[in-house]
Design a protein around this motif. Structure first.
Motif, PDB file in Angstrom:
ATOM      1  N   THR A   1       2.085   8.953   4.144  1.00 48.77           N
ATOM      2  CA  THR A   1       2.346  10.341   3.755  1.00 48.77           C
ATOM      3  C   THR A   1       1.537  11.275   4.644  1.00 48.77           C
ATOM      4  O   THR A   1       0.323  11.097   4.804  1.00 48.77           O
ATOM      5  CB  THR A   1       1.981  10.584   2.281  1.00 48.77           C
ATOM      6  N   VAL A   2       2.207  12.277   5.224  1.00 46.51           N
ATOM      7  CA  VAL A   2       1.555  13.269   6.074  1.00 46.51           C
ATOM      8  C   VAL A   2       1.938  14.662   5.568  1.00 46.51           C
ATOM      9  O   VAL A   2       3.124  14.954   5.379  1.00 46.51           O
ATOM     10  CB  VAL A   2       1.975  13.128   7.550  1.00 46.51           C
TER      11      VAL A   2
ATOM     12  N   PHE B   1      -3.505  13.047   5.973  1.00 54.65           N
ATOM     13  CA  PHE B   1      -2.810  11.775   6.125  1.00 54.65           C
ATOM     14  C   PHE B   1      -3.275  10.794   5.059  1.00 54.65           C
ATOM     15  O   PHE B   1      -4.473  10.676   4.778  1.00 54.65           O
ATOM     16  CB  PHE B   1      -3.077  11.172   7.509  1.00 54.65           C
ATOM     17  N   LEU B   2      -2.309  10.090   4.446  1.00 58.79           N
ATOM     18  CA  LEU B   2      -2.602   9.045   3.460  1.00 58.79           C
ATOM     19  C   LEU B   2      -1.753   7.821   3.795  1.00 58.79           C
ATOM     20  O   LEU B   2      -0.527   7.888   3.809  1.00 58.79           O
ATOM     21  CB  LEU B   2      -2.283   9.520   2.037  1.00 58.79           C
TER      22      LEU B   2
ATOM     23  N   TYR C   1      -6.119   4.548   3.022  1.00 59.08           N
ATOM     24  CA  TYR C   1      -6.962   5.239   3.993  1.00 59.08           C
ATOM     25  C   TYR C   1      -6.562   6.704   4.005  1.00 59.08           C
ATOM     26  O   TYR C   1      -5.361   7.037   4.090  1.00 59.08           O
ATOM     27  CB  TYR C   1      -6.790   4.636   5.382  1.00 59.08           C
ATOM     28  N   VAL C   2      -7.553   7.598   3.887  1.00 61.28           N
ATOM     29  CA  VAL C   2      -7.300   9.037   3.843  1.00 61.28           C
ATOM     30  C   VAL C   2      -8.040   9.700   5.002  1.00 61.28           C
ATOM     31  O   VAL C   2      -9.210   9.401   5.259  1.00 61.28           O
ATOM     32  CB  VAL C   2      -7.777   9.647   2.502  1.00 61.28           C
TER      33      VAL C   2
ATOM     34  N   ASN D   1       7.131  11.595   3.871  1.00 61.60           N
ATOM     35  CA  ASN D   1       6.774  10.337   3.225  1.00 61.60           C
ATOM     36  C   ASN D   1       7.715   9.228   3.679  1.00 61.60           C
ATOM     37  O   ASN D   1       8.932   9.402   3.698  1.00 61.60           O
ATOM     38  CB  ASN D   1       6.837  10.493   1.702  1.00 61.60           C
ATOM     39  N   VAL D   2       7.140   8.081   4.067  1.00 64.00           N
ATOM     40  CA  VAL D   2       7.909   6.903   4.465  1.00 64.00           C
ATOM     41  C   VAL D   2       7.384   5.700   3.696  1.00 64.00           C
ATOM     42  O   VAL D   2       6.170   5.473   3.631  1.00 64.00           O
ATOM     43  CB  VAL D   2       7.799   6.624   5.981  1.00 64.00           C
TER      44      VAL D   2
END
Length: 274
Positions: free
Chosen positions: A225-226, A182-183, A173-174, A239-240
């Motif tokens: 990822t933000v 945000f990804l 989702y983007v 990134n987590v």
């Protein structure tokens, strides 16, 4: 080492947004390595050949492949589908011992890929991807000699290693804002013949690490990822990744199973100077 590549590619735009790609590729690698170790006699000054630390190895690798790929968009929906077919041949030998290993010639491998995307309102997008990939062992994982560089941690290659194959499925989702991107991705990966290692005690204080093919490795998790623009010219990317993995290795003597939860995080700061 002699490495030869023969390759041809063809691309043809179709309609307004469509694109067809075709190609074929053949690679040939001949590799030969001779490593000799001598020990000088402190009394006579002569150099004596040390057979246990010396080695020689040759191998020949051939890869024949062809692919087709088509991409297009229909309104806000985009898709891309591809297929790569590959034939792999590998043969190795130890000339000094007149020892040849049985050539590895697997059945032709098929590697499909599919990418789907749907754009939504307010700068949002959904993505669904599937692919099958191959990773082949390198020279140091294949060479059948023991490395004594670190006497307490010895390593030995395995000329019978097979390539590993990974099936990957991802749903993403983007979302884009003015200064924030945000990804979020949920994924599942299945690897067969995974190239792994087993360490075995061979003395009171010595470990021997050998390369083996695990039967399978499954992992599934989420990656977030933000990317933030703090000020113009300064971006922070966070990134987590959280995932569960399950590994299974079967040898002639024992079976090994291992599973566990892992996570890692990182922050990257990027600054553009004047």
């Amino acid at each position: 080492s002699t490495f030869i590549t023969i390759q041809t590619d063809y691309t043809n735009p179709i309609g307004k947004n469509g694109k067809l790609e075709l190609g074929a590729k053949a690679t040939f690698r001949d590799y030969s390595s001779i490593y000799k170790v001598y020990n000088q006699d402190t009394l006579t000054g002569k150099y004596n050949f040390v057979d246990s630390l010396s080695n020689d190895y040759k191998y020949n690798e051939q890869i024949y492949a062809g692919y087709v790929n088509y991409a297009n968009t229909v309104g806000n929906f985009g898709y891309q589908a591809g297929l790569r077919v590959e034939q792999y041949v590998y043969a190795g030998e130890i000339p000094s011992q007149q020892k040849k290993y049985s050539p590895t010639k697997a059945a032709p491998g098929f590697f499909p890929s599919l990418y789907l995307s749907q754009k939504l309102k307010h700068d949002q997008e959904l993505q669904l991807n599937y692919s099958r990939r191959v990773n082949r062992p390198n020279f140091f994982q294949l060479i059948p000699y023991r490395d004594y560089t670190d006497p307490q941690n010895q390593r030995e290659g395995n000329p019978n290693l097979k390539p590993e194959f990974t099936n990957s499925l991802e749903f993403s989702y983007v979302k884009n804002w003015t200064n924030v991107n945000f990804l979020g991705t949920l994924y599942f990966r299945n690897t067969n013949n995974m190239i792994s290692t087993i360490s075995t005690p061979i003395g009171k204080d010595t470990l021997l690490t050998q390369f083996v093919n695990a039967n399978k490795n499954n992992s599934y998790g989420a990656e977030l990822t933000v990317k933030n623009q703090i000020i113009k010219g300064w971006d922070l990317t966070t990134n987590v990744n959280l995932y569960q993995s399950e590994l299974q290795v079967r040898t002639a003597k024992e079976n090994f199973n291992n599973k566990g939860f892992s996570w890692f995080a990182k922050i990257n700061s990027e600054t553009k100077l004047p």
